[in-house]
Design an enzyme around this catalytic site. Structure first.
Site, mmCIF file in Angstrom:
data_model
loop_
_atom_site.group_PDB
_atom_site.id
_atom_site.type_symbol
_atom_site.label_atom_id
_atom_site.label_comp_id
_atom_site.label_asym_id
_atom_site.label_seq_id
_atom_site.Cartn_x
_atom_site.Cartn_y
_atom_site.Cartn_z
ATOM 1 N N ASP A 38 -21.819 16.218 -11.803
ATOM 2 C CA ASP A 38 -20.496 15.599 -11.777
ATOM 3 C C ASP A 38 -20.576 14.163 -12.281
ATOM 4 O O ASP A 38 -21.619 13.510 -12.137
ATOM 5 C CB ASP A 38 -19.936 15.605 -10.347
ATOM 6 C CG ASP A 38 -19.633 17.018 -9.855
ATOM 7 O OD1 ASP A 38 -19.412 17.897 -10.704
ATOM 8 O OD2 ASP A 38 -19.644 17.227 -8.622
ATOM 9 N N TYR A 66 -31.908 16.398 -3.912
ATOM 10 C CA TYR A 66 -30.874 15.365 -3.946
ATOM 11 C C TYR A 66 -31.008 14.447 -2.739
ATOM 12 O O TYR A 66 -31.463 14.869 -1.669
ATOM 13 C CB TYR A 66 -29.481 15.992 -3.888
ATOM 14 C CG TYR A 66 -29.131 16.888 -5.051
ATOM 15 C CD1 TYR A 66 -28.416 16.410 -6.145
ATOM 16 C CD2 TYR A 66 -29.492 18.237 -5.046
ATOM 17 C CE1 TYR A 66 -28.082 17.234 -7.200
ATOM 18 C CE2 TYR A 66 -29.165 19.081 -6.098
ATOM 19 C CZ TYR A 66 -28.457 18.570 -7.179
ATOM 20 O OH TYR A 66 -28.142 19.398 -8.230
ATOM 21 N N ASP A 80 -15.609 15.065 -2.476
ATOM 22 C CA ASP A 80 -16.412 13.854 -2.673
ATOM 23 C C ASP A 80 -15.501 12.634 -2.602
ATOM 24 O O ASP A 80 -14.294 12.753 -2.312
ATOM 25 C CB ASP A 80 -17.216 13.913 -3.979
ATOM 26 C CG ASP A 80 -16.335 14.007 -5.221
ATOM 27 O OD1 ASP A 80 -15.119 13.725 -5.127
ATOM 28 O OD2 ASP A 80 -16.856 14.364 -6.291
ATOM 29 N N ARG A 179 -21.645 18.769 -2.288
ATOM 30 C CA ARG A 179 -20.332 18.380 -1.763
ATOM 31 C C ARG A 179 -19.922 19.333 -0.636
ATOM 32 O O ARG A 179 -19.475 18.915 0.432
ATOM 33 C CB ARG A 179 -19.272 18.461 -2.874
ATOM 34 C CG ARG A 179 -19.327 17.360 -3.899
ATOM 35 C CD ARG A 179 -18.233 17.563 -4.932
ATOM 36 N NE ARG A 179 -18.542 18.578 -5.918
ATOM 37 C CZ ARG A 179 -17.633 19.206 -6.660
ATOM 38 N NH1 ARG A 179 -16.351 18.956 -6.481
ATOM 39 N NH2 ARG A 179 -17.994 20.092 -7.571
#
Length: 306
Positions: A38, A66, A80, A179
């Protein structure tokens, strides 16, 4: 030009924007990314150049890691920080470190996720974010993903306030939405939540330490040293099982020959790389769908005609 360039993706660009920009910097059209990030997400984005574009999917299919931040107290349309607030609820209790760790641990292993409406997943041939932009809600397919590990990074013993935030590191399979994971963490704690920050720190064999910025790549192009920072395509396949082959078999592999399945690969259902003793990957094989006991080439990466 051939190889893999581990790019540090900055915020504000899509993965496709990064490819477009690198085509100009590197002066070559054969450039591809290895999985969508993203625009707000930063971090590791391996870029395949030249012949290495043939192996992009194997980086995409490999595990990722992550470092994210979840904020408990309100949810958003996009799950988000860029979305509009959907639901808000002040956190009216104190959460202990042990409670949060217990919730994180409950999400390890195989879990089910429903992709967010603002995502690139296709339903009926149309990407979900296209429906979302028109205000159309559609039924989304639930998918199974694997969380290999998840750990709390903040060292506080107690978390309190109208909203609370904490950082976590997660290792996961292809297709995992961090997310959505943040929203799931909130649900298990009893509050609406969203992912307030995210950075990809690893993709297949590539980590943050390997990555170059656009500025560094431009400097290497100007100095004529770009080849020194390109990783061989073998790097993208290092997580796959290896079938070592001699020179005689190598010639057959270059011509797309089928091979017998070695005993130690009888239980292997995924891709297998055919590699020379010098560490050169010639082809990617898989079990033949119709001929038991044989391996069939999926991709021949190097042959004498190239």
């Amino acid at each position: 030009m051939e190889g893999i360039l581990p790019l540090f993706k900055p915020a504000g660009l899509t993965s496709h924007d990064c490819v477009f920009k690198l085509r100009k910097i590197l002066k070559t059209k054969k450039v591809g990314h290895t999985g969508t990030l993203d625009p707000d997400v930063t971090g590791v984005l391996p870029i395949c150049i030249g012949k290495a574009t043939k192996v992009a999917e194997y980086i995409t299919d490999a595990g990722k890691a992550y470092v994210g931040e979840v904020t408990i107290g309100f949810s958003t349309t996009t799950e988000d920080a860029s979305g509009e607030v959907v639901e808000s609820q002040n956190v009216d209790r104190i959460f202990t470190r042990e409670e949060i760790i217990k919730v994180l641990e409950s999400l390890t292993g195989e879990i089910e996720q429903t992709p967010p409406m603002y995502s690139a997943v296709k339903v009926g041939g149309v990407r979900l974010y296209e429906y979302a932009r028109k205000g159309i809600e559609v039924e989304r397919p639930t998918r199974k993903v694997t969380i290999y590990s998840i750990e709390l990074l903040d060292d506080k013993e107690e978390f309190q306030g109208e909203t609370i935030s904490f950082r976590f590191r997660v290792g996961c399979s292809k297709g995992t939405y961090i997310r959505t994971l943040a929203v799931m963490i909130g649900e298990l704690l009893g509050y609406p939540a969203h992912m307030s920050n995210l950075q990809r720190v690893q993709s297949a064999a590539f980590t943050l330490e390997d990555c170059l910025t656009f500025e560094e790549i431009e400097e290497h192009m100007e100095a004529g040293t770009i080849s020194s920072v390109l990783r061989p395509l073998e790097t993208a396949l290092s997580h796959l099982p290896k079938l070592l082959i001699n020179d005689k078999v190598a010639e057959k592999v270059k011509n797309g020959a089928q091979l017998p399945v070695p005993d130690h690969f009888k239980n292997c259902d995924g891709p297998i790389i055919a590699e020379t003793n010098e560490g050169l990957v010639l082809a990617i094989y898989a079990k033949h769908p119709n001929k038991p006991g044989l391996l069939k080439p999926v991709k021949v990466l190097r042959n004498d005609q190239e």
